[in-house]
Design an enzyme around this catalytic site. Structure first.
Site: not given
Length: 411
Positions: A122, A199, A202, A225, A365
């Site tokens: 991202h 990261d 997700q 999220k 993104c």
């Protein structure tokens, strides 16, 4: 197996019509929906406990502080951090990654050093490292992808060298749904003395996370999220690293003592958290963690994989539909990026919205990834535990109808 119909009752927003059709919300990779249990906690805070934290000794201030710091402890347990000192509350994944680049990166990266990321990142896990590399005259390297869109592990081993100081990779892709072998990648980084930044935007909403088992140096994720409020997120860092790092924002809350010409900082975790925090957001994220924990993260992950196993073959069977990422549903999260040949993704998303199906369209993104895939944009459906097989069927029907409309003018 989850009782999805019962869980859906917790989400008032799902029970509406869009363009005279029942809403099918499949944009969860961008923002998940918020259950009434979290909404009620937010309402209670503003109606009963609204006060600043860490300051007042009056009752409201103490109740707000207790709830806010209680959430920090819930989040610590959720990711199995060793101490609440390792859990920093930020504005989200983007802020967390920028803090790492500005604080740890500026102190530990020098000219000629290497930073390793991948093509599937991202922008939030690309641009801060680009800026760091430019500031320090370091080298930014990208790990290649396989034909299926997975990380090329042989190339990862090759790219991560003795010159590497930081490896920053996502745990799961927000476009192709790839779940990366993050434990192995962490080993690659540690073998050469580099730190690993993960990261987890997700992954944390969709699977069990144990930062100690992973041995991650830093792990970041966002509340919005994972059934929580917007504007709140987490930066986990090993205490040994955070103690050596300097804050990047200054002001109230994060100080120990302010002299005329210099200041000293508060202890962890507060030395990084300048100013009045997003108190309601922090408390709401704690409530979201309670909600997800009660469902069970392993149950959520298993259910999402079953949905992907159900819908992916149906999508693959539609002629003229191109799917990005692994063909094996077992290698995916609930994210599916696709295109209909000859139809712009924005037209796809608009046509599907007219049928009540909310999907994303654009570059998500991830412009370097799409350049690598040789496409400008894609449509993306992303599932969560409250999406049903019936909604998956409606999604497939909407894709077919959209294709027919642009090919033959009927929908």
């Amino acid at each position: 197996m989850l009782n999805v119909d019962k869980l859906r009752q917790d989400f008032p927003i799902l029970h509406q019509e869009v363009n005279d059709e029942p809403l099918v919300y499949l944009d969860n990779a961008a923002t998940s929906q918020t259950p009434k249990q979290v909404l009620e906690v937010l309402k209670h805070y503003y109606e009963h406990d609204n006060a600043n934290v860490h300051r007042g000794v009056h009752t409201l201030g103490e109740r707000a502080t207790s709830a806010y710091e209680g959430s920090r402890e819930k989040i610590r347990q959720f990711i199995n951090a060793a101490s609440s000192k390792e859990v920093l509350l930020t504005r989200g994944t983007t802020t967390s990654l920028n803090w790492i680049a500005r604080s740890y990166g500026d102190a530990n990266v020098s000219e000629g050093d290497e930073i390793v990321i991948s093509y599937m990142e991202h922008h939030s896990n690309i641009v801060p490292w680009q800026q760091l590399a430019q500031r320090k005259k370091a080298v930014l390297k990208y790990i290649d992808l396989t034909e299926d869109g997975e990380l090329d592990m042989a190339d990862a081993r090759k790219k991560i060298t003795e010159k590497t100081k930081i490896v920053a990779l996502n745990h799961a892709s927000n476009v192709m749904g790839v779940i990366n072998p993050i434990e192995t990648l962490i080993e690659f980084a540690h073998d050469v003395g580099a730190v690993m930044v993960v990261d987890g935007a997700q992954s944390a909403p969709h699977m069990s996370i144990d930062v100690q088992k992973l041995d991650a140096d830093f792990y970041t994720f966002s509340g919005h999220k994972m059934c929580g409020p917007t504007g709140i997120g987490i930066l986990y860092g090993k205490q040994s690293l955070l103690e050596k790092m300097e804050p990047v924002e200054f002001g109230g809350e994060m100080i120990d003592f302010v002299y005329l010409q210099e200041s000293t900082w508060a202890d962890l975790p507060w030395k990084f958290e300048a100013g009045t925090p997003n108190i309601a957001g922090g408390i709401g994220l704690g409530a979201a963690v309670d909600y997800l924990t009660e469902i069970g993260m392993d149950n959520i992950h298993a259910y999402e994989q079953s949905i992907v196993e159900y819908v992916l073959p149906k999508l693959q069977a539609i002629e003229g539909v191109v799917i990005y990422g692994p063909k094996d549903p077992k290698k995916r999260s609930g994210v599916i990026a696709f295109n209909i040949e000859g139809v712009h993704p924005h037209d796809v998303a608009t046509a599907m919205d007219m049928q009540g199906v909310a999907v994303r369209a654009g570059h998500h993104c991830t412009q370097p990834l799409l350049q690598h895939l040789n496409v400008q944009s894609t449509a993306r459906a992303s599932f969560y535990f409250y999406n049903t097989e019936e909604e998956a069927d409606k999604f497939i029907e909407a894709v077919i109808a959209t294709k027919e409309f642009f090919n033959h003018g009927t929908i």
